[in-house]
Enzyme design. Structure first.
Site, PDB file in Angstrom:
ATOM      1  N   ASP A  91      -3.330 -35.672  51.430  1.00 41.58           N
ATOM      2  CA  ASP A  91      -3.567 -36.881  52.221  1.00 41.58           C
ATOM      3  C   ASP A  91      -4.182 -37.948  51.318  1.00 41.58           C
ATOM      4  OD1 ASP A  91      -5.931 -35.226  52.155  1.00 41.58           O
ATOM      5  OD2 ASP A  91      -6.843 -36.539  53.651  1.00 41.58           O
TER       6      ASP A  91
ATOM      7  N   GLU B  74      -8.513 -34.112  53.603  1.00 36.06           N
ATOM      8  CA  GLU B  74      -9.744 -34.076  52.817  1.00 36.06           C
ATOM      9  C   GLU B  74     -10.476 -35.395  52.976  1.00 36.06           C
ATOM     10  OE1 GLU B  74     -12.586 -34.491  49.537  1.00 36.06           O
ATOM     11  OE2 GLU B  74     -10.851 -35.773  49.927  1.00 36.06           O
TER      12      GLU B  74
HETATM   13 ZN   LIG Z   1      -9.700 -36.686  46.670  1.00 35.73          ZN
END
Ligand SMILES: [Zn+2]
Length: 376
Positions: free
Chosen positions: A76, A134
């Site tokens: 992501d 994340e």
């Molecule tokens: Zn990162």
């Protein structure tokens, strides 16, 4: 040995799949298509619901038995924002730099690791732990993969996270731990009223001011060899009214503490509760721990990563705990963890870009790490 993978080409194909958190789908298809011919067994699973999900996660593994070395990362990216010189999801090489959202954080780092896997033979088990969340709340990200791994008895012996940790040049900084972070919101209650009739009101502002003074006077620690001192910062102060003739009914103080491994989030919350109760009786404290501090104790992973970097760059890296947190805050529960990847100057910024030469160097460093972690 399998056909070589050009890490810049793979990074470009990953960048071309827009994957703002929570990520799933096409970007994982590209990674799976690169890993499958290398002999990896791939497990993909989608977890969670809106708004934090659904999130896709991937676990890939090759070989069997011990030792088990794992690479962790995320596909992501943060939103691109406005004002890029070129389209953030159309990878473009200009002046020796690969441009695109995720070029640094951290699609090129993942591509470099996959390209390294194509070149190295190893014993034991080699795995990739890749999440689609994340940069967000991580609720359905790395913790979900860890649950999945725990249910199958999968536990690596060491993990390298490919976050961009280098500062001035590739290989100058390796992160061996991260500070913890906790946010708190303190409401100091009062009784709202007319400024001309203060005896009928109870102004919370002077109590809030005394509380801020008490908070500022707290000395948490002096830090230690591995960490800088813990720090409390007041990040907002407001009242329930902005009118010039109203005594507000409440005052709100917001603060953040970045803390080292001498502290624990729950103890800090308790300390702030006690301080608030003394300086502003009746104050209510709400808190959210984003992550506890962690430090990987000195061990083989330090040596393996440092030596691989030195072999490529000629310089030993600095071992640091500065900066923001990473999913190491979760993974440290499994085994020793270090973070190492590309120079991070443009991460999360407009025109994020990684030097093509650095991506190739990083691939060579990662290949060296795999060889040393899983010799044979
Ligand atoms: Zn990162």
């Amino acid at each position: 040995m399998t056909a070589a993978i050009d890490p810049v080409d793979l990074a470009s194909r990953l960048i071309a799949c827009p994957s703002v958190t929570p990520a799933r789908g096409a970007v994982f298809d590209v990674l799976e298509a690169a890993l499958t011919p290398l002999g990896f067994t791939i497990h993909r699973f989608v977890a969670g619901e809106a708004p934090d999900g659904p999130v896709e996660n991937l676990f890939a593994t090759r070989g069997s038995g011990g030792p088990h070395f794992a690479f962790a990362g995320h596909l992501d990216v943060v939103p691109p924002g406005e004002g890029w010189a070129s389209d953030p999801f159309t990878p473009e090489i200009r002046g020796g730099l690969l441009h695109g959202r995720g070029a640094v954080d951290m699609k090129s780092d993942i591509a470099a690791f996959v390209a390294a896997c194509a070149e190295v033979e190893h014993k034991g088990t080699l795995s990739l732990i890749v999440t689609g969340d994340e940069e967000g709340p991580a609720t359905y990200g790395t913790p979900a993969i860890m649950d999945w791994m725990a249910a199958r008895g999968i536990r690596p012996d060491m993990i390298l996270i490919g976050e961009p940790t280098s500062e001035d040049r590739l290989g100058d900084v390796v992160k061996i731990g991260r500070r913890g972070s906790v946010n708190m919101w303190i409401t100091v209650p009062g009784v709202q009223g007319h400024v001309a009739y203060p005896h009928r009101a109870d102004n919370p502002v002077p109590r809030a001011a005394r509380l801020i003074e008490a908070l500022e006077a707290i000395h948490l620690d002096d830090g230690n060899e591995a960490f800088q001192p813990s720090n409390l910062e007041i990040t907002a102060l407001e009242t329930s009214s902005k009118a010039t003739n109203v005594i507000p009914g409440a005052a709100l103080i917001q603060l953040n503490i970045r803390f080292n491994n001498l502290q624990r989030g729950t103890d800090l919350i308790e300390l702030i509760r006690r301080t608030a109760e003394e300086a502003a009786p009746g104050a209510a404290v709400e808190a959210k721990i984003s992550g506890e501090a962690f430090l990987t104790p000195p061990g083989p992973i330090y040596e393996i990563v440092s030596a691989a970097i030195e072999a490529e760059t000629g310089e030993k890296p600095r071992l640091s705990t500065h900066g923001g947190t990473s999913d190491g805050r979760f993974l440290i529960a499994l085994c020793p963890v270090v973070d190492f990847g590309l120079p991070n100057a443009t991460m999360h910024k407009l025109d994020e870009a990684a030097a093509v030469e650095d991506i190739h160097s990083l691939k060579r460093i990662y290949a060296q790490v795999i060889k040393a972690a899983l010799p044979g």
